[in-house]
Design a protein around this motif. Sequence first.
Motif, mmCIF file in Angstrom:
data_model
loop_
_atom_site.group_PDB
_atom_site.id
_atom_site.type_symbol
_atom_site.label_atom_id
_atom_site.label_comp_id
_atom_site.label_asym_id
_atom_site.label_seq_id
_atom_site.Cartn_x
_atom_site.Cartn_y
_atom_site.Cartn_z
ATOM 1 N N ASP A 1 0.844 -1.202 0.000
ATOM 2 C CA ASP A 1 0.000 0.000 0.000
ATOM 3 C C ASP A 1 0.878 1.251 0.000
ATOM 4 O O ASP A 1 1.107 1.849 1.036
ATOM 5 N N ARG A 2 1.330 1.638 -1.158
ATOM 6 C CA ARG A 2 2.294 2.735 -1.244
ATOM 7 C C ARG A 2 1.776 4.019 -0.632
ATOM 8 O O ARG A 2 2.498 4.764 -0.003
ATOM 9 N N ALA A 3 0.473 4.289 -0.841
ATOM 10 C CA ALA A 3 -0.087 5.563 -0.398
ATOM 11 C C ALA A 3 -0.042 5.709 1.114
ATOM 12 O O ALA A 3 -0.121 6.814 1.629
ATOM 13 N N GLU A 4 0.087 4.610 1.807
ATOM 14 C CA GLU A 4 0.080 4.676 3.261
ATOM 15 C C GLU A 4 1.477 4.667 3.861
ATOM 16 O O GLU A 4 1.632 4.555 5.066
ATOM 17 N N THR A 5 2.509 4.745 3.027
ATOM 18 C CA THR A 5 3.853 4.776 3.616
ATOM 19 C C THR A 5 4.033 6.125 4.322
ATOM 20 O O THR A 5 3.426 7.130 3.945
ATOM 21 N N LEU A 6 4.889 6.130 5.324
ATOM 22 C CA LEU A 6 5.126 7.368 6.058
ATOM 23 C C LEU A 6 5.709 8.417 5.123
ATOM 24 O O LEU A 6 5.418 9.603 5.256
ATOM 25 N N ALA A 7 6.503 7.968 4.156
ATOM 26 C CA ALA A 7 7.085 8.918 3.206
ATOM 27 C C ALA A 7 5.990 9.630 2.415
ATOM 28 O O ALA A 7 6.027 10.853 2.230
ATOM 29 N N GLU A 8 5.004 8.869 1.958
ATOM 30 C CA GLU A 8 3.905 9.471 1.177
ATOM 31 C C GLU A 8 3.048 10.379 2.052
ATOM 32 O O GLU A 8 2.609 11.438 1.614
ATOM 33 N N LEU A 9 2.792 9.932 3.278
ATOM 34 C CA LEU A 9 1.977 10.749 4.183
ATOM 35 C C LEU A 9 2.677 12.088 4.434
ATOM 36 O O LEU A 9 2.055 13.151 4.401
ATOM 37 N N ARG A 10 3.981 11.992 4.638
ATOM 38 C CA ARG A 10 4.772 13.192 4.891
ATOM 39 C C ARG A 10 4.763 14.102 3.673
ATOM 40 O O ARG A 10 4.567 15.308 3.783
ATOM 41 N N ALA A 11 4.937 13.505 2.491
ATOM 42 C CA ALA A 11 4.942 14.298 1.257
ATOM 43 C C ALA A 11 3.577 14.960 1.060
ATOM 44 O O ALA A 11 3.475 16.033 0.466
ATOM 45 N N GLY A 12 2.537 14.319 1.567
ATOM 46 C CA GLY A 12 1.190 14.880 1.420
ATOM 47 C C GLY A 12 0.858 15.925 2.469
ATOM 48 O O GLY A 12 -0.285 16.387 2.546
ATOM 49 N N GLY A 13 1.849 16.258 3.316
ATOM 50 C CA GLY A 13 1.635 17.352 4.257
ATOM 51 C C GLY A 13 1.281 16.915 5.675
ATOM 52 O O GLY A 13 1.054 17.749 6.549
ATOM 53 N N MET A 14 1.253 15.628 5.916
ATOM 54 C CA MET A 14 0.965 15.140 7.274
ATOM 55 C C MET A 14 2.102 15.529 8.210
ATOM 56 O O MET A 14 3.271 15.414 7.840
ATOM 57 N N THR A 15 1.784 15.993 9.407
ATOM 58 C CA THR A 15 2.845 16.281 10.375
ATOM 59 C C THR A 15 2.969 15.089 11.318
ATOM 60 O O THR A 15 2.011 14.334 11.510
ATOM 61 N N PRO A 16 4.144 14.932 11.951
ATOM 62 C CA PRO A 16 4.285 13.823 12.902
ATOM 63 C C PRO A 16 3.287 13.947 14.054
ATOM 64 O O PRO A 16 2.748 12.947 14.516
ATOM 65 N N GLU A 17 3.029 15.183 14.479
ATOM 66 C CA GLU A 17 2.083 15.385 15.590
ATOM 67 C C GLU A 17 0.704 14.870 15.198
ATOM 68 O O GLU A 17 0.023 14.204 15.982
ATOM 69 N N ALA A 18 0.287 15.195 13.970
ATOM 70 C CA ALA A 18 -1.048 14.773 13.522
ATOM 71 C C ALA A 18 -1.127 13.250 13.433
ATOM 72 O O ALA A 18 -2.126 12.641 13.839
ATOM 73 N N LEU A 19 -0.066 12.632 12.939
ATOM 74 C CA LEU A 19 -0.094 11.172 12.809
ATOM 75 C C LEU A 19 -0.088 10.516 14.188
ATOM 76 O O LEU A 19 -0.844 9.572 14.452
ATOM 77 N N ARG A 20 0.718 11.037 15.082
ATOM 78 C CA ARG A 20 0.755 10.480 16.447
ATOM 79 C C ARG A 20 -0.622 10.574 17.089
ATOM 80 O O ARG A 20 -1.101 9.618 17.696
ATOM 81 N N ARG A 21 -1.254 11.721 16.919
ATOM 82 C CA ARG A 21 -2.597 11.917 17.505
ATOM 83 C C ARG A 21 -3.582 10.928 16.893
ATOM 84 O O ARG A 21 -4.346 10.284 17.595
ATOM 85 N N GLU A 22 -3.534 10.827 15.583
ATOM 86 C CA GLU A 22 -4.450 9.932 14.881
ATOM 87 C C GLU A 22 -4.284 8.484 15.363
ATOM 88 O O GLU A 22 -5.251 7.726 15.459
ATOM 89 N N LEU A 23 -3.059 8.120 15.689
ATOM 90 C CA LEU A 23 -2.799 6.746 16.118
ATOM 91 C C LEU A 23 -2.983 6.564 17.636
ATOM 92 O O LEU A 23 -2.754 5.493 18.171
ATOM 93 N N GLY A 24 -3.361 7.663 18.295
ATOM 94 C CA GLY A 24 -3.684 7.548 19.718
ATOM 95 C C GLY A 24 -2.541 7.854 20.662
ATOM 96 O O GLY A 24 -2.571 7.477 21.831
ATOM 97 N N PHE A 25 -1.511 8.543 20.150
ATOM 98 C CA PHE A 25 -0.369 8.899 21.007
ATOM 99 C C PHE A 25 -0.232 10.423 21.044
ATOM 100 O O PHE A 25 -0.012 11.037 20.002
ATOM 101 N N ASP A 26 -0.371 10.999 22.214
ATOM 102 C CA ASP A 26 -0.264 12.456 22.295
ATOM 103 C C ASP A 26 1.041 12.889 22.906
ATOM 104 O O ASP A 26 1.634 12.169 23.654
#
Length: 279
Positions: free
Chosen positions: A254-279
């Motif tokens: 699932d290429r679109a879900e790689t962290l590299a792609e998420l990052r390239a799409g503007g996702m921040t680490p804070e947003a991803l951590r929150r989304e995954l349940g880590f604040d």
Amino acid sequence: MFATRFAPSPTGRLHRGHAFSALTAHAAARHVGGRFVLRIEDIDATRCRPEFEAAIRDDLAWLGLDWEQPVRRQSEHLADYHAALDSLIARGLTYRCFRTRKEIAQDIAGAPHGAMETWRGAPLPADEEAARLAAGESFAWRLSLDAAERALVGDLSFVEEGEGPEGEHGIIPIDPTLGGDVVLARKDVGVAYHLAVVVDDALQGISHVIRGRDLFQATHVQRRLQALLNLPAPVYRHHRLLLGADGRRYAKRDRAETLAELRAGGMTPEALRRELGFD
Ligand code: GLU
């Protein structure tokens, strides 16, 4: 001391599921002031690539994780795994298997309740084995479950503090058939995953193995190897697997879900951590 690890194989880019796993292990270690270890499981030289390893370190640092140094790279410690293999061989717990996966699959298809997960083979008669070795045929070292059963006294179990795929929790008795006569070493790959993992978990003092539930069944094999090699048994915490929008778990495809792609799409680490349940 509490010690856990994240142990990716550099065969592709990390995805959301890896991020969840690494964050879970890291948070558990930080929570109790324990150790968090990154281990690069790169023994399969046919599939692992250095650029994926560099990307793993970049992705984890981007996520905000830090880990103990130096990082253990399995490819640099083959002698440790061979020593473990040699001790199993010397104790008659293994045999040379000349069959290909295809031949074993055919064998299983012809048996009433056959399955790769429980398949058992047998050593060849000495003269046939000698002839095949002399002819240069390749073989794999397999663990003999029959020999392992004779060598192990008492019932084996492991402690599950998380949950297996069927909600298994607590003291899990080892299924004596699960895993079958697993491959411990192959000509092209050298040492196989299960053996390298148990050796490393012991050498690195891992007290808690925190990883995805997809490896729950592998724990039966690994616990048996620990007992045969006289290694301490860590506590296990298998965690849920993240599912994508299509209800399937994330995979390297699932290429679109790689962290590299998420990052390239503007996702921040804070947003991803929150989304995954880590604040
Ligand atoms: N290297 C394995 C993988 O990437 C994980 C091993 C483990 O956590 O025990 O699937």
